[in-house]
Design an enzyme around this catalytic site. Structure first.
Site, short mmCIF file in Angstrom:
data_model
loop_
_atom_site.label_atom_id
_atom_site.label_comp_id
_atom_site.label_asym_id
_atom_site.label_seq_id
_atom_site.Cartn_x
_atom_site.Cartn_y
_atom_site.Cartn_z
N GLN A 75 2.70 9.84 1.65
CA GLN A 75 4.00 9.16 1.66
C GLN A 75 4.88 9.56 0.50
O GLN A 75 6.09 9.38 0.56
CB GLN A 75 3.81 7.64 1.67
N GLY B 275 0.84 -1.19 0.00
CA GLY B 275 0.00 0.00 0.00
C GLY B 275 0.87 1.23 0.00
O GLY B 275 2.03 1.19 0.41
N HIS C 15 -2.56 7.04 7.27
CA HIS C 15 -1.68 8.03 6.62
C HIS C 15 -2.47 9.26 6.18
O HIS C 15 -1.95 10.38 6.23
CB HIS C 15 -0.98 7.42 5.40
N CYS D 39 6.31 -0.16 7.46
CA CYS D 39 5.84 1.00 6.72
C CYS D 39 6.96 1.51 5.83
O CYS D 39 8.12 1.57 6.25
CB CYS D 39 5.43 2.10 7.70
N LEU D 40 6.61 1.87 4.60
CA LEU D 40 7.61 2.40 3.68
C LEU D 40 8.16 3.74 4.15
O LEU D 40 9.23 4.16 3.71
CB LEU D 40 7.02 2.52 2.27
N HIS E 138 -3.99 0.79 7.79
CA HIS E 138 -2.67 1.41 7.78
C HIS E 138 -2.64 2.59 6.81
O HIS E 138 -2.20 3.70 7.16
CB HIS E 138 -1.62 0.36 7.38
N GLU E 139 -3.12 2.38 5.59
CA GLU E 139 -3.10 3.44 4.58
C GLU E 139 -4.07 4.57 4.94
O GLU E 139 -3.75 5.75 4.74
CB GLU E 139 -3.39 2.88 3.19
#
Length: 188
Positions: A51, A46, A145, A99-100, A141-142
């Site tokens: 991000q 994702g 953000h 997480c990226l 999670h997304e």
């Protein structure tokens, strides 16, 4: 087509609520295309607009479940409803996520087991997905953000101290720090 730099924790765009997408135009379509390319290059499951430095309420997702069903799409101006998370401590083997925007680390985090995602696709059509398990976790999670919350913000005090130590050690936590998937190696 372009792989975009991924912002690292500490960048203000990651800690502020994103704005609604007003119009799905060629700019949004190109952004989403680039986000898929970036997500795949990372590799990730994702990627949210903030991000990649774009404070818009949209995220991409791509994951294959245990029955080999592929879940891939974009959620524009999503709404998310979740069941209450089961009380207790998360199982580090089954409930850890990464997480990226905090690459190279994973921490256990309890999330709701089920979620209902309502959003718009790139054609402006509304859709709905009832998700369970890992897909529900990806959506939560997304979606976080988009509200300016990183998964590390939800960790226990002890784990947040570890996160802060990692940030100091590798020089994260400053505005403007990013990495390029497929180019940079940012293992903490």
């Amino acid at each position: 087509m372009a792989v975009l730099p991924i912002r690292i924790t500490g960048d203000p765009v990651l800690h502020s609520p994103a704005l609604p997408v007003e119009t799905i135009d060629d700019g949004v379509r190109e952004l989403v295309h680039d986000m898929f390319e970036t997500m795949d290059a990372a590799p990730g499951v994702g990627l949210a607009g903030p991000q990649v430095g774009v404070a818009l309420r949209l995220f991409t997702f791509g994951w294959t479940d245990e029955s080999e069903r592929q879940w891939r799409g974009v959620a524009i101006n999503p709404e998310l409803w979740v069941t209450p998370a089961v009380p207790g401590h998360p199982d580090p083997d089954l409930e850890s996520e990464g997480c990226l925007s905090f690459p190279g680390e994973r921490f256990p985090l309890r999330r709701a087991e089920r979620a209902l995602l309502r959003a718009t696709d790139l054609d402006g059509k509304p859709f709905e997905i009832e998700a369970e398990g890992w897909l529900a976790r990806i959506f939560q999670h997304e979606f976080d953000h988009l509200d300016g919350t990183l998964y590390t913000d939800r960790l226990t005090d002890r784990e947040q101290r570890i996160v802060a130590k990692i940030c100091r050690k590798v020089g994260w936590g400053e505005p403007g720090v990013s990495w390029m998937p497929g180019v940079d190696d940012l293992e903490a």
